[in-house]
Enzyme design. Sequence first.
Site, short mmCIF file in Angstrom:
data_model
loop_
_atom_site.label_atom_id
_atom_site.label_comp_id
_atom_site.label_asym_id
_atom_site.label_seq_id
_atom_site.Cartn_x
_atom_site.Cartn_y
_atom_site.Cartn_z
N HIS A 1 4.05 44.15 -10.21
CA HIS A 1 3.53 44.18 -11.58
C HIS A 1 3.00 45.58 -11.86
O HIS A 1 2.05 46.02 -11.22
CB HIS A 1 2.42 43.14 -11.76
CG HIS A 1 2.90 41.74 -11.57
ND1 HIS A 1 3.49 41.01 -12.60
CD2 HIS A 1 2.92 40.94 -10.49
CE1 HIS A 1 3.84 39.82 -12.14
NE2 HIS A 1 3.51 39.74 -10.87
N LEU A 2 3.64 46.27 -12.81
CA LEU A 2 3.23 47.64 -13.14
C LEU A 2 2.39 47.69 -14.41
O LEU A 2 1.84 48.74 -14.75
CB LEU A 2 4.46 48.54 -13.26
CG LEU A 2 5.25 48.75 -11.96
CD1 LEU A 2 6.49 49.59 -12.19
CD2 LEU A 2 4.37 49.39 -10.89
N ARG A 3 2.29 46.56 -15.13
CA ARG A 3 1.35 46.38 -16.26
C ARG A 3 1.66 47.21 -17.50
O ARG A 3 1.00 47.02 -18.52
CB ARG A 3 -0.10 46.64 -15.83
CG ARG A 3 -0.57 45.78 -14.67
CD ARG A 3 -0.57 44.30 -15.02
NE ARG A 3 -1.16 43.48 -13.96
CZ ARG A 3 -0.76 42.26 -13.66
NH1 ARG A 3 0.22 41.70 -14.34
NH2 ARG A 3 -1.34 41.57 -12.70
N ASN B 1 6.00 40.47 -17.23
CA ASN B 1 4.86 39.93 -17.98
C ASN B 1 3.95 41.04 -18.47
O ASN B 1 2.77 41.12 -18.15
CB ASN B 1 4.08 38.90 -17.14
CG ASN B 1 3.53 39.48 -15.86
OD1 ASN B 1 4.05 40.45 -15.34
ND2 ASN B 1 2.47 38.87 -15.36
N HIS C 1 7.37 34.23 -4.18
CA HIS C 1 6.16 33.93 -3.39
C HIS C 1 6.04 32.48 -2.90
O HIS C 1 5.10 31.77 -3.24
CB HIS C 1 4.89 34.32 -4.15
CG HIS C 1 4.89 34.04 -5.63
ND1 HIS C 1 5.16 32.81 -6.17
CD2 HIS C 1 4.64 34.87 -6.69
CE1 HIS C 1 5.08 32.89 -7.48
NE2 HIS C 1 4.77 34.12 -7.83
N ASN D 1 -2.16 33.39 -7.30
CA ASN D 1 -1.26 32.30 -7.65
C ASN D 1 0.15 32.57 -7.13
O ASN D 1 0.74 33.58 -7.52
CB ASN D 1 -1.22 32.13 -9.18
CG ASN D 1 -0.52 30.86 -9.59
OD1 ASN D 1 -0.31 29.97 -8.78
ND2 ASN D 1 -0.15 30.77 -10.86
N ASP E 1 4.19 41.00 -4.70
CA ASP E 1 3.46 40.43 -5.85
C ASP E 1 2.24 41.29 -6.17
O ASP E 1 1.16 40.76 -6.50
CB ASP E 1 3.08 38.97 -5.61
CG ASP E 1 2.66 38.26 -6.90
OD1 ASP E 1 2.81 38.87 -7.99
OD2 ASP E 1 2.19 37.12 -6.83
N PRO F 1 -5.73 35.61 -11.54
CA PRO F 1 -5.19 35.57 -10.17
C PRO F 1 -4.38 36.82 -9.85
O PRO F 1 -3.72 37.37 -10.73
CB PRO F 1 -4.30 34.32 -10.20
CG PRO F 1 -3.86 34.21 -11.63
CD PRO F 1 -4.98 34.78 -12.47
N GLY F 2 -4.45 37.26 -8.60
CA GLY F 2 -3.59 38.38 -8.20
C GLY F 2 -4.33 39.39 -7.34
O GLY F 2 -5.55 39.50 -7.40
ZN ZN Z 1 3.96 37.98 -9.70
#
Ligand code: ZN
Length: 441
Positions: A66-68, A98, A238, A284, A311, A329-330
Amino acid sequence: MTDGTSDETAVLITGTRPYGGDPVDVLLSDGRIAAIAAVLARPDGARVIDGAGTVLLPGLVDLHTHLREPGREDAETVASGSAAAALGGYTAVFAMPNTEPVADTAGVVEQVRRLGEEAGLVDVQPIGAVTVGRKGAKLAELSAMANSAARVRVFSDDGDCVSDPLLMRRALEYVKAFDGVIAQHAQEPRLTEGAQMHEGELSARLGLTGWPAVAEEAIIARDCLLADHVGSRVHVCHLSTAGSVDVVAAAKARGTRVTAEVTPHHLVLTDERAVGYDPVFKVNPPLRTDVDVQRLRAALADGTIDIVATDHAPHAVQDKECEWDQAKPGMLGLQTALSVVVDTMVRPGLLDWRGVARVMSENPAAIGGLADHGRPIAVGEPANLTLVDPDATWTVRGAELASLSVNTPFEGMELPGRVVATFLRGRPTVLDGTLAAVQAV
Ligand SMILES: [Zn+2]
């Protein structure tokens, strides 16, 4: 370790051990591996790196990052995430969609890819959303993303499950045309409403709503059957429970085109970490039990689980330093993944270095359709490589990581294995364990 020569067209790595084998010299030139021999002469002007005691691996590939960016540049950017990836030994990462806006169009995936090229530290390969806005109601334009300059081959609504079986079937049918894959976040939504941690004796004691293992296992079973029916490929994000290992093993035995990933944190941390309600351990799918952890390690060793994927999930401080049930979560993962694999798999003898290359480079590149990564260490191959000191240890400090966020579950822990250097097409992105000055090419 470097001698400071200014000519960066060629690099000679001396005395390194490809896949942990016998020491050799390796010459990188024009973006490729130019020569491998017991002793090589140093070409004029070549940079020399003393590789004594190091292991040489194909550059790591992360299928789940995830690079946001766009949208949450306070938590991470493509540039900061790329820096974390390079320092972690990666030469390619797949960016989950996302973002805000969601990467569900050719325009957004091309933007992410372009930002990756500008950063120039790793190849950033966008993943496209399966459904419009990741809302699970209508298929996104999968073909448009596949045909775009970003050449998307992996699609996922990660963070949410594609729970509608008809949409999942249609998605599998669409990606078959270009040998794409649907990467499923396996979480039956009705069985996990309000879930905060693994459902078990501990969740009952802590008074937190449980996330039962069957919610993951049921979706994996369904999707394997759908993939069989369509003749398409499904990838399980995952995977976290012993029961999920059983489901994937059974599907593989009957020929289902299924692949699966495990995260580093699920290889080592358990639900016991929820005691104390520190949200840095909220993730998650949730941390499971020790029985699950041991089974995941065994499944990664025997090939039932194909890859390790981080993840990597950076979150801004206000999203993590709050009440457990309010926290997102993360966990961070890019700079600690290799060390966790060394600690949990290499040191106990479950994987050798060829195995590490397989699960952290070759298999993820193959699943995601990257032709120039995860290649053998051989003359003529692209010089996407990672140099590791297997005997070094280091202490994790979130504030010292390259990510813009600090939510590492390994804060203060001493981990084995240190990335000494990373090479993207023969060009060092990391030297002596620190980011090398990089000119865009
Ligand atoms: Zn993910």
